[in-house]
Design a protein around this motif. Structure first.
Motif, PDB file in Angstrom:
ATOM      1  N   GLN A  95       0.833  -1.193   0.000  1.00  0.00           N
ATOM      2  CA  GLN A  95       0.000   0.000   0.000  1.00  0.00           C
ATOM      3  C   GLN A  95       0.876   1.255   0.000  1.00  0.00           C
ATOM      4  N   ILE A 146      -0.062   5.217   0.486  1.00  0.00           N
ATOM      5  CA  ILE A 146      -1.192   6.062   0.856  1.00  0.00           C
ATOM      6  C   ILE A 146      -0.717   7.493   1.087  1.00  0.00           C
ATOM      7  N   ASN A 176      -2.823  -1.630  -3.152  1.00  0.00           N
ATOM      8  CA  ASN A 176      -3.681  -0.462  -2.930  1.00  0.00           C
ATOM      9  C   ASN A 176      -2.834   0.794  -3.023  1.00  0.00           C
ATOM     10  N   SER A 225      -3.461   4.910  -2.916  1.00  0.00           N
ATOM     11  CA  SER A 225      -4.531   5.846  -2.579  1.00  0.00           C
ATOM     12  C   SER A 225      -3.986   7.245  -2.347  1.00  0.00           C
ATOM     13  N   SER A 234      -6.511  -1.927  -6.237  1.00  0.00           N
ATOM     14  CA  SER A 234      -7.350  -0.772  -5.889  1.00  0.00           C
ATOM     15  C   SER A 234      -6.523   0.495  -6.019  1.00  0.00           C
ATOM     16  N   ASP A 255      -7.137   4.777  -6.058  1.00  0.00           N
ATOM     17  CA  ASP A 255      -8.130   5.832  -5.911  1.00  0.00           C
ATOM     18  C   ASP A 255      -7.467   7.181  -5.663  1.00  0.00           C
ATOM     19  N   ARG A 256      -8.121   8.210  -6.168  1.00  0.00           N
ATOM     20  CA  ARG A 256      -7.760   9.606  -5.984  1.00  0.00           C
ATOM     21  C   ARG A 256      -6.299   9.899  -6.353  1.00  0.00           C
ATOM     22  N   CYS A 257      -5.939   9.487  -7.548  1.00  0.00           N
ATOM     23  CA  CYS A 257      -4.622   9.788  -8.118  1.00  0.00           C
ATOM     24  C   CYS A 257      -4.867  10.592  -9.395  1.00  0.00           C
TER      25      CYS A 257
END
Length: 548
Positions: free
Chosen positions: A231, A233, A258, A260, A284, A286-288
């Motif tokens: 991950q 993040i 992941n 994010s 997964s 998201d928001r890149c």
């Protein structure tokens, strides 16, 4: 002092807060007499030195101190390291700057907790204190399982090297959290480089708030041979890559990825290549907002991929996509990039697909393929979508259909809804331009939500008859419906538990309060022409449409 007479006393709990001058003599007295003590808990206002005579309680298993003020000590008492039976140490309000080398002698210690550190046998959480930013406290700890380091932006590379992470073979999960408001790209990178883990043991790696442009040089398959979960993040990385010859290199054990809120990330081409991730099951992202390149032409070769979720990545280019693997079960695509229509045209032969969630401002049509296993279809916030083509034959197992906020949608196969023999929940909401050519519902339906979805008055309420299993019904912003007979509530919808009727301007009758008397939870309001019932009418609990 009278407790000293009870030679076999095993537990002492002092609820009052003592000062140092009172506490130390008491402990000294007890330590000579109470040889069987197992549990000692006491509090104090402030203290500069911990009582050394605690070390005489050789059978002590639990030692708890609590201070109303923060107490900072240079080191954990060396003498306490002889308490071989000690299982729990708690120092509320304590900060130790160091631990002695002999701390490793506490072989039965299962729980060690102070202000900045919580250490258990298989999990350690350390929050780097800003007032003396170093990590020496962990040097002599037996770290196993999960290691969670917070506030790493306060550290220096020399401090981190003292951990000797490359020699620690028992750490399986590593969570590295930098500080969002502190540190620079160079300083964060130096600290992260110094944390190179043992090459054979790390299974889970989470990196948070990292400000470097690139991942550390030790991030490569040869150094992370057991990695199963990865991950990134809220990091500032621009790409995830590694040097050297890439041929044949792979994260062979990685199953979960992941990424994010990495606002500067532009490419994942090297990481997301199917030959390099043979076991990947979940991806997964998201928001890149700057992410463009994913090497999508190899996605069909992810033979184990079960879940693909892309959310708020509007620049991803799907033009080179040729398909997705038949192993895919969950597909969640929200504001997922360019050439979204082409993306949907590649969704064929997904025999294992169970759930599909779609939302995109650029989608114009959804060509439904033969998805024999699909249980749930969600389509929402697709402002340019004009057609959704699906039939009972293409979705024979579907249980939930929700279509909402699709202002340009012109048609739905309302005539064939009755043939969806497994359909249990249907929501059509804020699709005002649908031109219905028929609307019938299957008897399997349990929840029905109709809100601002065009003129359905030729078919509703008549199509509500025979819905013997319906428990939830919402009719909202339906401009053309004029009446609903009391007979429907009493006979056709006898199992109805929740009813919500709102903002139906031409609705004149629903059978009055007696007509809906058998419905436990009923809400009727903002229907200007409705007669025979005082509004707002509220009984029971507000309707909850569980899966919507």
């Amino acid at each position: 002092m009278i407790l000293s007479q009870h030679k076999k006393l095993r537990t002492i709990f002092i609820n009052e807060s003592l000062n140092q001058t009172a506490l130390i003599p008491i402990i000294d007295c007890w330590s000579s007499a109470l040889k069987y003590l197992r549990f000692l808990s006491c509090g104090f206002n402030a203290i500069k030195v911990l009582p050394e005579t605690v070390a005489r309680f050789k059978l002590l298993r639990c030692l708890k101190f609590g201070s109303s003020r923060t107490c900072t000590f240079h080191t954990f008492p060396e003498s306490y390291c002889c308490l071989y039976n000690l299982q729990t140490f708690v120092g509320l309000g304590f900060i130790f700057q160091n631990l002695p080398r002999n701390f490793t002698r506490l072989v039965n210690l299962q729980h060690f907790r102070i202000n900045t550190l919580t250490h258990q046998r298989h999990c350690t959480l350390y929050s780097v204190p800003s007032e003396f930013a170093h990590i020496r406290l962990l040097r002599y700890m037996n770290l196993k399982g999960e290691l969670n380091l917070e506030g790493m932006s306060y550290l220096q590379p020399n401090d981190v090297q003292q951990l000797e992470m490359s020699k620690r073979k028992d750490i399986r999960k590593l969570i590295l959290a930098f500080d969002q408001g502190r540190g620079t790209s160079d300083s964060d990178m130096e600290v992260l480089e110094a944390l190179c883990p043992h090459p054979d043991v790390i299974q889970c790696l989470d990196i948070k708030y990292f400000k470097g442009d690139l991942n550390p040089t030790w991030f490569k398959p040869s150094n992370l041979q057991s990695l199963m979960q990865l991950q990134f993040i809220t990091c500032d990385i621009r790409t995830v890559s590694w040097g050297g010859d890439h041929a044949g290199t792979m994260f062979s054990a990685l199953t979960f990825l992941n990424i994010s809120m990495c606002s500067r990330l532009s490419s994942l081409e090297q990481l997301l290549q199917a030959p390099g991730l043979p076991a990947i099951r979940i991806i997964s992202i998201d928001r890149c907002p700057e992410l463009v390149n994913l090497f999508v032409e190899t996605f069909k070769a992810f033979e184990c991929l079960e879940t693909l979720s892309i959310w708020s990545c509007p620049k991803i280019n799907w033009e080179r996509l040729v398909g997705l693997p038949p192993s895919l079960q969950y597909l969640n695509m929200i504001d997922f990039g360019q050439f979204s229509d082409h993306f949907l045209s590649c969704l064929e032969h997904l025999a294992s697909l169970l759930k599909l969630n779609l939302s995109s401002e650029s989608l114009t049509s959804i060509p439904i393929q033969q998805w024999s296993s699909l249980l749930r279809l969600d389509v929402w916030n697709c402002s340019k979508l004009t057609t959704v083509d699906f039939t009972p034959r293409s979705l024979p197992a579907v249980k939930v259909i929700t279509i909402r906020n699709c202002e340009a949608l012109l048609s739905l196969p309302g005539k064939t809804f009755v043939e969806f023999c497994c359909l249990e929940e249907l929501m059509i909401r804020e699709c005002p331009n649908i031109e219905w050519r028929g609307l019938t519902f299957p008897i399997s339906l349990r929840e029905l939500y109709l809100n601002d979805c065009g003129d359905i008055s030729p078919w509703v309420p008549n199509s509500l008859e025979h819905l013997n299993h319906l428990t939830h019904l919402a009719l909202m912003n339906l401009k053309y419906i004029k009446s609903i007979s009391a007979q429907i509530w009493a006979q056709s919808l006898s199992k109805l538990e929740f009813l919500q009727i709102c903002e139906c301007p031409h609705l004149q009758a629903i059978g009055g309060p007696k007509g809906i008397a058998g419905i436990t939870n009923a809400f009727v309001e903002s229907c200007d022409k409705l007669k025979g019932i005082k509004q707002p009418f509220r009984r029971g609990r507000m309707a909850h449409f569980g899966h919507f």
